[in-house]
Design a protein around this motif. Structure first.
Motif, PDB file in Angstrom:
ATOM      1  N   GLY A 335      -3.904  46.287  -0.585  1.00 60.74           N
ATOM      2  CA  GLY A 335      -4.050  45.256  -1.612  1.00 60.74           C
ATOM      3  C   GLY A 335      -3.641  43.875  -1.185  1.00 60.74           C
ATOM      4  N   PHE A 336      -2.644  43.762  -0.303  1.00 61.05           N
ATOM      5  CA  PHE A 336      -2.132  42.455   0.098  1.00 61.05           C
ATOM      6  C   PHE A 336      -2.685  42.043   1.456  1.00 61.05           C
ATOM      7  CE2 PHE A 336       1.857  43.585  -2.474  1.00 61.05           C
ATOM      8  CZ  PHE A 336       1.436  42.861  -3.571  1.00 61.05           C
ATOM      9  N   GLY A 337      -3.024  40.763   1.567  1.00 56.84           N
ATOM     10  CA  GLY A 337      -3.483  40.213   2.836  1.00 56.84           C
ATOM     11  C   GLY A 337      -2.333  39.867   3.758  1.00 56.84           C
ATOM     12  N   THR A 338      -2.675  39.327   4.918  1.00 59.76           N
ATOM     13  CA  THR A 338      -1.690  39.080   5.974  1.00 59.76           C
ATOM     14  C   THR A 338      -0.611  38.100   5.555  1.00 59.76           C
ATOM     15  OG1 THR A 338      -3.370  39.509   7.657  1.00 59.76           O
ATOM     16  CG2 THR A 338      -1.411  38.300   8.356  1.00 59.76           C
ATOM     17  N   GLU A 339      -0.997  36.970   4.947  1.00 62.22           N
ATOM     18  CA  GLU A 339      -0.001  35.947   4.602  1.00 62.22           C
ATOM     19  C   GLU A 339       0.926  36.425   3.493  1.00 62.22           C
ATOM     20  OE1 GLU A 339       2.294  32.668   4.878  1.00 62.22           O
ATOM     21  OE2 GLU A 339       0.702  33.288   6.261  1.00 62.22           O
ATOM     22  N   VAL A 340       0.382  37.122   2.499  1.00 64.29           N
ATOM     23  CA  VAL A 340       1.233  37.649   1.438  1.00 64.29           C
ATOM     24  C   VAL A 340       2.203  38.677   2.006  1.00 64.29           C
ATOM     25  CG1 VAL A 340       1.259  38.965  -0.716  1.00 64.29           C
ATOM     26  CG2 VAL A 340      -0.450  37.181  -0.366  1.00 64.29           C
ATOM     27  N   THR A 341       1.722  39.543   2.868  1.00 64.83           N
ATOM     28  CA  THR A 341       2.592  40.536   3.501  1.00 64.83           C
ATOM     29  C   THR A 341       3.696  39.858   4.297  1.00 64.83           C
ATOM     30  OG1 THR A 341       0.759  42.117   3.662  1.00 64.83           O
ATOM     31  CG2 THR A 341       2.639  42.472   5.126  1.00 64.83           C
ATOM     32  N   ARG A 342       3.329  38.813   5.033  1.00 62.46           N
ATOM     33  CA  ARG A 342       4.331  38.092   5.831  1.00 62.46           C
ATOM     34  C   ARG A 342       5.434  37.537   4.940  1.00 62.46           C
ATOM     35  NH1 ARG A 342       1.089  34.640   8.072  1.00 62.46           N
ATOM     36  NH2 ARG A 342       0.893  35.751  10.053  1.00 62.46           N
ATOM     37  N   ARG A 343       5.067  36.956   3.819  1.00 65.87           N
ATOM     38  CA  ARG A 343       6.079  36.324   2.958  1.00 65.87           C
ATOM     39  C   ARG A 343       6.910  37.371   2.219  1.00 65.87           C
ATOM     40  NH1 ARG A 343       3.746  30.429   1.010  1.00 65.87           N
ATOM     41  NH2 ARG A 343       2.304  30.148   2.760  1.00 65.87           N
ATOM     42  N   ILE A 344       6.303  38.487   1.840  1.00 68.11           N
ATOM     43  CA  ILE A 344       7.093  39.557   1.215  1.00 68.11           C
ATOM     44  C   ILE A 344       8.141  40.084   2.203  1.00 68.11           C
ATOM     45  CG2 ILE A 344       7.000  41.933   0.369  1.00 68.11           C
ATOM     46  CD1 ILE A 344       4.290  41.265  -0.889  1.00 68.11           C
TER      47      ILE A 344
END
Length: 467
Positions: A335-344
């Motif tokens: 569900g989450f893309g690369t940038e969202v995953t990075r920030r999480i």
């Protein structure tokens, strides 16, 4: 409500028809902007009268709407339709605006280029090879392309002002608490704001005036009266005096490595403000260089908490798996893309045992220091600050691949979010044929004086603002 758009500027069915024509023009073919994720061709005014009666508007796809999906540019919420409506959206419709669609964005508002959408990048209307800025790039592109006169975006660290600068339009971030966040999908709750794009200062001011004010659904929304925000028509006159207005020029926002072409346009804008009667005074905000690292600790920390709800259980994407743990993992991975995953991951790290004091707690202390510096400068008799909005014009799609380099595009905007003060961007010239923005910042709840100065500068620059 102080004014409505002039009849010559916005005419009910004719305006809507023009909007659809413009939409079809930019959506179709290989040169489409990809600015919209959903449209409503059956949209009509909610009321028979109002300051925005018949005016087509668009809203960023992280603002909840009742009839169109709210996806936040993510596969995680693909097809999700909210059971309630954002207060800012409702107020637009109650003012007679016609909501024609939801605009594309960086996934969950995490980005500075609108390249991170799960549905493809947004393109800059002035040069389709370039980004429109982010994360509210779709809204900025829709206004810049002439599809709508007013659009809503959201701001956590500059996501209205930077796209406004890149697209050559006006973007306003209000004081934190001036506009209700009810129905805005949370990224970083202590930093998030609903902001407004307009083709000119008056359009943006009218949009802000319509959506601002207390809201019983948002405990963080300030119970502060909203004064008339739309500048008087003669605010665009070159001869409108700004006598008595003191504008601070923070030296930290004009470093030696600032692109000299941007510096020249800023100096020209400041000279016009002096011609209008304002005094320009050098000031200092010494903790400015700490703003980007502080922001990229606090915002991901809050994001990691806010996005924990997307787990495949309650709503949104759910990956089928043999056990609960695997379902969580696969749902969030898909569900989450690369940038969202990075920030999480970054946010989870800075909040973890052993690192909370070293990172998050210290970042909050520096945030308070940054806010105090703004307060001290304004207490010296300075009414507004003027700076560049971004350190460069719009870059090419795919050109900036280093996350740290991308984060630095927020260097002049994150401070206003950290301090909770109002700020805005407006066109002041072009570099390499692309727009650049000048930024005003004001004390808390002083949007009216900021918009008055911006309207005066807009009138004084005239065609120079686009040269």
């Amino acid at each position: 409500m102080s004014e409505r758009l002039e009849e010559s500027e916005a005419l009910d069915a004719h305006t809507v028809a023009h909007a659809w024509s413009a939409y079809d023009r930019v959506k179709g073919g290989a040169d489409g902007l990809n600015a919209f994720l959903a449209i409503d061709r059956d949209a009509s005014p909610m009321v028979a009268e109002g300051p925005l009666h018949g005016v087509p508007v668009a809203v960023k796809d992280n603002l909840a709407t009742l009839t169109l999906p709210t996806t936040c540019g993510s596969r995680m919420l693909e097809g999700y339709v909210s059971p309630f409506e954002a207060t800012a959206v409702r107020r637009l419709r109650e003012a007679g605006a016609v909501l024609i669609g939801k605009t594309n964005m960086d996934e969950f508002a995490m980005g500075s280029s609108s390249e991170n959408s799960a549905y493809g990048p947004v393109r800059n209307p002035l040069d389709h090879s370039r980004v429109p800025g982010g994360s509210s790039g779709g809204s900025a592109a829709a206004v810049a392309a002439g599809i709508v006169r007013i659009a809503l975006g959201s701001e956590t660290g500059g996501s209205v002002r930077q796209p406004a600068a890149f697209c050559g339009i006006v973007g306003v971030k209000p004081t934190y608490g001036r506009v209700s966040r009810y129905g805005l999908v949370a990224y970083a709750s202590s930093l998030d704001n609903v902001g407004v794009f307009g083709r000119c200062v008056r359009d943006a001011a009218l949009g802000l005036e319509v959506i601002a004010g207390p809201d019983r659904f948002d405990a963080t929304c300030a119970d502060v009266p909203v004064p008339p925000l739309v500048p008087a028509r003669n605010g665009q006159s070159r001869h409108m005096p700004l006598t008595g207005l003191v504008i601070g020029k923070p030296r930290e926002y004009f470093p030696e490595n600032l692109d000299p072409r941007i510096a020249v346009h800023c100096e020209r804008a400041l000279a016009r403000l002096v011609e209008l009667g304002a005094e320009v005074r050098d000031v200092s905000l010494p903790s400015t260089d700490l703003a980007v690292p502080v922001y990229y600790i606090i915002a991901p920390a809050e994001a990691s908490s806010n996005l924990a709800r997307y787990d495949g259980v309650r709503y949104g994407l759910r990956a089928e798996a043999a056990d609960l743990g695997t379902m969580y993992e696969q749902t969030r991975s898909r569900g989450f893309g690369t940038e969202v995953t990075r920030r999480i991951l970054l946010g989870t790290y800075v909040l973890s045992a052993g690192y909370y004091d070293a990172y998050y707690k210290r970042a909050q202390a520096v945030r308070a220091l940054i806010a105090d510096e703004f307060t001290r400068v304004f207490a010296t008799g300075v009414h507004l600050l003027f700076t560049p909005t971004a350190p460069s014009p719009a870059f090419r799609i795919g050109e900036v691949s280093d996350p740290y380099e991308m984060y630095l595009s927020d260097i002049y905007t994150v401070t206003a979010n950290l301090a909770g003060i109002p700020a805005m961007s407006q066109p002041i010239g072009r570099v390499d044929g692309m727009p650049i923005g000048g930024q005003f910042m004001a004390p808390h709840f002083e949007e009216a004086i900021m918009l008055r100065a911006a309207a005066a500068l807009e009138g004084a620059l005239g065609a120079e603002a686009h040269q």
